[in-house]
Design a protein around this motif. Structure first.
Motif, PDB file in Angstrom:
ATOM      1  N   VAL A  41      -2.626  -6.015 -15.764  1.00 41.95           N
ATOM      2  CA  VAL A  41      -2.273  -6.527 -14.447  1.00 41.95           C
ATOM      3  C   VAL A  41      -2.360  -5.378 -13.453  1.00 41.95           C
ATOM      4  O   VAL A  41      -1.787  -4.310 -13.685  1.00 41.95           O
ATOM      5  CB  VAL A  41      -0.850  -7.134 -14.434  1.00 41.95           C
ATOM      6  CG1 VAL A  41      -0.497  -7.630 -13.041  1.00 41.95           C
ATOM      7  CG2 VAL A  41      -0.751  -8.259 -15.455  1.00 41.95           C
ATOM      8  N   ARG A  42      -3.098  -5.606 -12.366  1.00 39.36           N
ATOM      9  CA  ARG A  42      -3.263  -4.573 -11.342  1.00 39.36           C
ATOM     10  C   ARG A  42      -2.484  -4.988 -10.102  1.00 39.36           C
ATOM     11  O   ARG A  42      -2.719  -6.046  -9.536  1.00 39.36           O
ATOM     12  CB  ARG A  42      -4.749  -4.408 -11.003  1.00 39.36           C
ATOM     13  CG  ARG A  42      -5.021  -3.347  -9.952  1.00 39.36           C
ATOM     14  CD  ARG A  42      -6.513  -3.109  -9.824  1.00 39.36           C
ATOM     15  NE  ARG A  42      -7.212  -4.306  -9.371  1.00 39.36           N
ATOM     16  CZ  ARG A  42      -7.446  -4.601  -8.097  1.00 39.36           C
ATOM     17  NH1 ARG A  42      -7.015  -3.786  -7.142  1.00 39.36           N
ATOM     18  NH2 ARG A  42      -8.091  -5.695  -7.766  1.00 39.36           N
ATOM     19  N   LEU A  43      -1.537  -4.149  -9.695  1.00 34.51           N
ATOM     20  CA  LEU A  43      -0.697  -4.424  -8.541  1.00 34.51           C
ATOM     21  C   LEU A  43      -0.880  -3.308  -7.517  1.00 34.51           C
ATOM     22  O   LEU A  43      -0.742  -2.128  -7.855  1.00 34.51           O
ATOM     23  CB  LEU A  43       0.783  -4.504  -8.945  1.00 34.51           C
ATOM     24  CG  LEU A  43       1.151  -5.538 -10.012  1.00 34.51           C
ATOM     25  CD1 LEU A  43       2.611  -5.376 -10.415  1.00 34.51           C
ATOM     26  CD2 LEU A  43       0.902  -6.937  -9.508  1.00 34.51           C
ATOM     27  N   GLU A  44      -1.192  -3.681  -6.288  1.00 33.27           N
ATOM     28  CA  GLU A  44      -1.309  -2.683  -5.240  1.00 33.27           C
ATOM     29  C   GLU A  44       0.083  -2.237  -4.809  1.00 33.27           C
ATOM     30  O   GLU A  44       0.984  -3.050  -4.616  1.00 33.27           O
ATOM     31  CB  GLU A  44      -2.077  -3.249  -4.047  1.00 33.27           C
ATOM     32  CG  GLU A  44      -3.531  -3.561  -4.366  1.00 33.27           C
ATOM     33  CD  GLU A  44      -4.288  -4.024  -3.135  1.00 33.27           C
ATOM     34  OE1 GLU A  44      -3.642  -4.159  -2.069  1.00 33.27           O
ATOM     35  OE2 GLU A  44      -5.493  -4.232  -3.245  1.00 33.27           O
ATOM     36  N   TRP A  45       0.221  -0.929  -4.627  1.00 37.93           N
ATOM     37  CA  TRP A  45       1.523  -0.384  -4.278  1.00 37.93           C
ATOM     38  C   TRP A  45       2.027  -0.971  -2.972  1.00 37.93           C
ATOM     39  O   TRP A  45       3.219  -1.243  -2.829  1.00 37.93           O
ATOM     40  CB  TRP A  45       1.448   1.145  -4.185  1.00 37.93           C
ATOM     41  CG  TRP A  45       1.654   1.841  -5.485  1.00 37.93           C
ATOM     42  CD1 TRP A  45       0.727   2.504  -6.239  1.00 37.93           C
ATOM     43  CD2 TRP A  45       2.882   1.925  -6.223  1.00 37.93           C
ATOM     44  NE1 TRP A  45       1.291   2.999  -7.382  1.00 37.93           N
ATOM     45  CE2 TRP A  45       2.612   2.661  -7.402  1.00 37.93           C
ATOM     46  CE3 TRP A  45       4.168   1.446  -6.008  1.00 37.93           C
ATOM     47  CZ2 TRP A  45       3.598   2.932  -8.352  1.00 37.93           C
ATOM     48  CZ3 TRP A  45       5.146   1.716  -6.949  1.00 37.93           C
ATOM     49  CH2 TRP A  45       4.854   2.451  -8.101  1.00 37.93           C
ATOM     50  N   ARG A  46       1.141  -1.149  -2.000  1.00 38.11           N
ATOM     51  CA  ARG A  46       1.599  -1.685  -0.724  1.00 38.11           C
ATOM     52  C   ARG A  46       2.153  -3.100  -0.905  1.00 38.11           C
ATOM     53  O   ARG A  46       3.176  -3.452  -0.309  1.00 38.11           O
ATOM     54  CB  ARG A  46       0.472  -1.694   0.306  1.00 38.11           C
ATOM     55  CG  ARG A  46       0.939  -2.163   1.679  1.00 38.11           C
ATOM     56  CD  ARG A  46      -0.134  -2.091   2.737  1.00 38.11           C
ATOM     57  NE  ARG A  46       0.397  -2.545   4.017  1.00 38.11           N
ATOM     58  CZ  ARG A  46       1.028  -1.776   4.890  1.00 38.11           C
ATOM     59  NH1 ARG A  46       1.212  -0.491   4.621  1.00 38.11           N
ATOM     60  NH2 ARG A  46       1.490  -2.266   6.022  1.00 38.11           N
ATOM     61  N   SER A  47       1.498  -3.913  -1.723  1.00 38.92           N
ATOM     62  CA  SER A  47       1.994  -5.268  -1.969  1.00 38.92           C
ATOM     63  C   SER A  47       3.356  -5.242  -2.653  1.00 38.92           C
ATOM     64  O   SER A  47       4.253  -6.028  -2.319  1.00 38.92           O
ATOM     65  CB  SER A  47       0.987  -6.047  -2.817  1.00 38.92           C
ATOM     66  OG  SER A  47      -0.239  -6.208  -2.143  1.00 38.92           O
ATOM     67  N   VAL A  48       3.502  -4.325  -3.619  1.00 44.51           N
ATOM     68  CA  VAL A  48       4.791  -4.208  -4.315  1.00 44.51           C
ATOM     69  C   VAL A  48       5.902  -3.811  -3.333  1.00 44.51           C
ATOM     70  O   VAL A  48       7.005  -4.381  -3.338  1.00 44.51           O
ATOM     71  CB  VAL A  48       4.680  -3.190  -5.458  1.00 44.51           C
ATOM     72  CG1 VAL A  48       6.050  -2.938  -6.086  1.00 44.51           C
ATOM     73  CG2 VAL A  48       3.702  -3.682  -6.520  1.00 44.51           C
ATOM     74  N   ILE A  49       5.608  -2.831  -2.471  1.00 46.39           N
ATOM     75  CA  ILE A  49       6.616  -2.364  -1.513  1.00 46.39           C
ATOM     76  C   ILE A  49       6.949  -3.464  -0.503  1.00 46.39           C
ATOM     77  O   ILE A  49       8.118  -3.705  -0.174  1.00 46.39           O
ATOM     78  CB  ILE A  49       6.118  -1.096  -0.800  1.00 46.39           C
ATOM     79  CG1 ILE A  49       6.010   0.056  -1.803  1.00 46.39           C
ATOM     80  CG2 ILE A  49       7.050  -0.713   0.346  1.00 46.39           C
ATOM     81  CD1 ILE A  49       5.350   1.297  -1.241  1.00 46.39           C
ATOM     82  N   VAL A  50       5.907  -4.156   0.004  1.00 40.43           N
ATOM     83  CA  VAL A  50       6.135  -5.226   0.982  1.00 40.43           C
ATOM     84  C   VAL A  50       6.950  -6.355   0.357  1.00 40.43           C
ATOM     85  O   VAL A  50       7.891  -6.870   0.973  1.00 40.43           O
ATOM     86  CB  VAL A  50       4.796  -5.746   1.527  1.00 40.43           C
ATOM     87  CG1 VAL A  50       4.993  -7.043   2.313  1.00 40.43           C
ATOM     88  CG2 VAL A  50       4.153  -4.700   2.431  1.00 40.43           C
ATOM     89  N   CYS A  51       6.601  -6.746  -0.862  1.00 37.44           N
ATOM     90  CA  CYS A  51       7.358  -7.819  -1.523  1.00 37.44           C
ATOM     91  C   CYS A  51       8.810  -7.401  -1.759  1.00 37.44           C
ATOM     92  O   CYS A  51       9.732  -8.210  -1.606  1.00 37.44           O
ATOM     93  CB  CYS A  51       6.685  -8.197  -2.839  1.00 37.44           C
ATOM     94  SG  CYS A  51       5.145  -9.115  -2.653  1.00 37.44           S
ATOM     95  N   GLY A  52       9.024  -6.138  -2.132  1.00 33.38           N
ATOM     96  CA  GLY A  52      10.391  -5.657  -2.308  1.00 33.38           C
ATOM     97  C   GLY A  52      11.180  -5.702  -1.010  1.00 33.38           C
ATOM     98  O   GLY A  52      12.343  -6.125  -0.993  1.00 33.38           O
ATOM     99  N   ALA A  53      10.544  -5.252   0.094  1.00 35.42           N
ATOM    100  CA  ALA A  53      11.225  -5.284   1.396  1.00 35.42           C
ATOM    101  C   ALA A  53      11.514  -6.717   1.828  1.00 35.42           C
ATOM    102  O   ALA A  53      12.599  -7.006   2.366  1.00 35.42           O
ATOM    103  CB  ALA A  53      10.368  -4.572   2.440  1.00 35.42           C
ATOM    104  N   LEU A  54      10.568  -7.623   1.604  1.00 35.12           N
ATOM    105  CA  LEU A  54      10.793  -9.027   1.959  1.00 35.12           C
ATOM    106  C   LEU A  54      11.915  -9.634   1.121  1.00 35.12           C
ATOM    107  O   LEU A  54      12.723 -10.416   1.627  1.00 35.12           O
ATOM    108  CB  LEU A  54       9.500  -9.820   1.771  1.00 35.12           C
ATOM    109  CG  LEU A  54       8.396  -9.585   2.805  1.00 35.12           C
ATOM    110  CD1 LEU A  54       7.118 -10.288   2.373  1.00 35.12           C
ATOM    111  CD2 LEU A  54       8.823 -10.081   4.179  1.00 35.12           C
ATOM    112  N   ALA A  55      11.968  -9.281  -0.170  1.00 35.04           N
ATOM    113  CA  ALA A  55      13.032  -9.801  -1.022  1.00 35.04           C
ATOM    114  C   ALA A  55      14.403  -9.325  -0.544  1.00 35.04           C
ATOM    115  O   ALA A  55      15.379 -10.096  -0.538  1.00 35.04           O
ATOM    116  CB  ALA A  55      12.795  -9.366  -2.467  1.00 35.04           C
ATOM    117  N   VAL A  56      14.489  -8.059  -0.121  1.00 35.39           N
ATOM    118  CA  VAL A  56      15.754  -7.550   0.417  1.00 35.39           C
ATOM    119  C   VAL A  56      16.122  -8.288   1.701  1.00 35.39           C
ATOM    120  O   VAL A  56      17.283  -8.668   1.922  1.00 35.39           O
ATOM    121  CB  VAL A  56      15.651  -6.033   0.658  1.00 35.39           C
ATOM    122  CG1 VAL A  56      16.883  -5.527   1.417  1.00 35.39           C
ATOM    123  CG2 VAL A  56      15.505  -5.285  -0.657  1.00 35.39           C
TER     124      VAL A  56
END
Length: 369
Positions: A41-56
């Protein structure tokens, strides 16, 4: 399980503890690669960070909504009630009265966002919103018939909304078909069908009994006032299954964004994939419409905001779902606690989404000049 990172400055060797061979891969953007057995599974760091910020942001907005009301609560009381540390009045306010509404806003907002992402990716047009092209109005018509004619249950409402949405989708597709279906032609036909269905819905309400007409008109504005735990549970299960199907269709969605010919050359069976996407997108809209009435513009706005946040060429589902959940919950909070008088959430989403639609039309017109 192995983890590897690549970046713009140059790839790094992926080291594996599970026996998988290492290699040099450059994806052009900083990515996180997770390997387990033969699955990578390939995850872009920016997507991971954005999803984390949105979840918060979603979690903070949910706590704020649970705190606010005629009986004000503190964040500690809300968290304690959620984990079972509160009993009595505080527990009833948080868990029984306010939490169903908050969960419904989150789940329904995510469903609407993913529905919009499906249609915008499939038609390659940022204006491809289920509300604009008539599918939401078709679901509303089906649900209205169930409410006004047979006074059906919530499960029957889902069935009626799904049948109405699918019938509308078939009609729009047939009317727009001319040596294939082009996204812009389908949108124009959908706008016309949507206007006709709006007239039909108004006629159904005018012909109904006064009490039924008032209830149907209020419900048709898009409201979470009458949402119960039963509706959240049934709708949540249906939406979870549909979101899983949408995630399984993410690869064909990305390929079809490049055009049908390119998708076919990469092994995508375009016609079955498009049919499956239409069914999933309409079903997501129908489940939400059956519970809360048509909540407009979230499916139009959420995919584009999510795409701009992660800065990807195409639409990704996870950020879109989180943006949709945040928008729906924030709009409901504004409708209930900021407006001079409590309003249906659909009125706030129309106000916000209408401005965004005008901006989107302006930018599209400038791009074509």
């Amino acid at each position: 399980m192995s983890i590897g990172v690549t970046s713009r400055s140059g790839p790094t060797r992926l080291r594996s503890t599970g026996g998988a061979p290492g290699g040099r891969v450059d994806f052009g953007r900083r990515v996180l690669v997770l390997r387990r057995w033969r699955i990578a599974v390939r995850l872009e760091w920016r997507s991971v960070i954005v999803c984390g910020a949105l979840a918060v942001a979603v979690a903070c907005m949910a706590v704020l909504a649970l705190m606010t009301g005629s009986y004000q609560l503190s964040p500690g009381q809300v968290v304690s009630a959620l984990v079972g540390g509160e009993t009595g009045l505080v527990h009833d306010i948080v868990v029984e009265w306010r939490l169903p509404r908050v969960v419904a806003a989150l789940v329904f907002g995510a469903a609407l966002g993913v529905s919009g992402a499906v249609f915008q990716s499939m038609l390659r047009n940022p204006l491809a919103d289920p509300g604009i092209i008539g599918f939401s109005q078709g679901s509303y018509t089906g649900a209205l018939i169930v409410i006004l004619v047979i006074n059906g249950s919530y499960v029957q409402l889902i069935g009626g909304a799904l049948l109405g949405g699918m019938a509308t989708a078939i009609a729009v597709y047939v009317l727009a078909y001319r040596r294939g279906v082009q996204g812009f032609r389908l949108i124009i036909v959908g706008i016309g069908v949507s206007a006709m269905l709006d007239s039909l819905n108004t006629w159904l309400i005018l012909k109904a009994d006064l009490e039924q007409a008032i209830a149907a008109a209020a419900w048709g504005a898009g409201s979470l006032n009458g949402v119960s735990w039963d509706q959240v549970a049934i709708g949540g299960v249906c939406i979870a299954v549909l979101l899983l199907l949408a995630a399984m269709s993410s690869r064909p969605m990305r390929q079809m964004e490049l055009g049908d010919d390119t998708a076919v050359s990469q092994g995508v069976r375009v016609s079955p994939a498009r049919l499956g996407m239409v069914v999933v997108g309409v079903a997501l809209t129908a489940v939400v419409t059956a519970a809360s009435g048509p909540i407009a513009f979230i499916s139009l706005v959420a995919p584009q905001i999510g795409r701009r946040l992660v800065r990807t060429a195409g639409i990704t589902l996870a950020p879109t779902a989180l943006v949709g959940a945040l928008l729906c919950l924030a709009a409901d909070y504004l409708a209930q606690h900021v407006a001079p008088t409590p309003l249906p959430v659909g009125i706030i989403t129309v106000m916000l989404g209408g401005g965004y639609l005008g901006y989107l039309l302006f930018t599209e017109a400038r791009r074509r000049l």
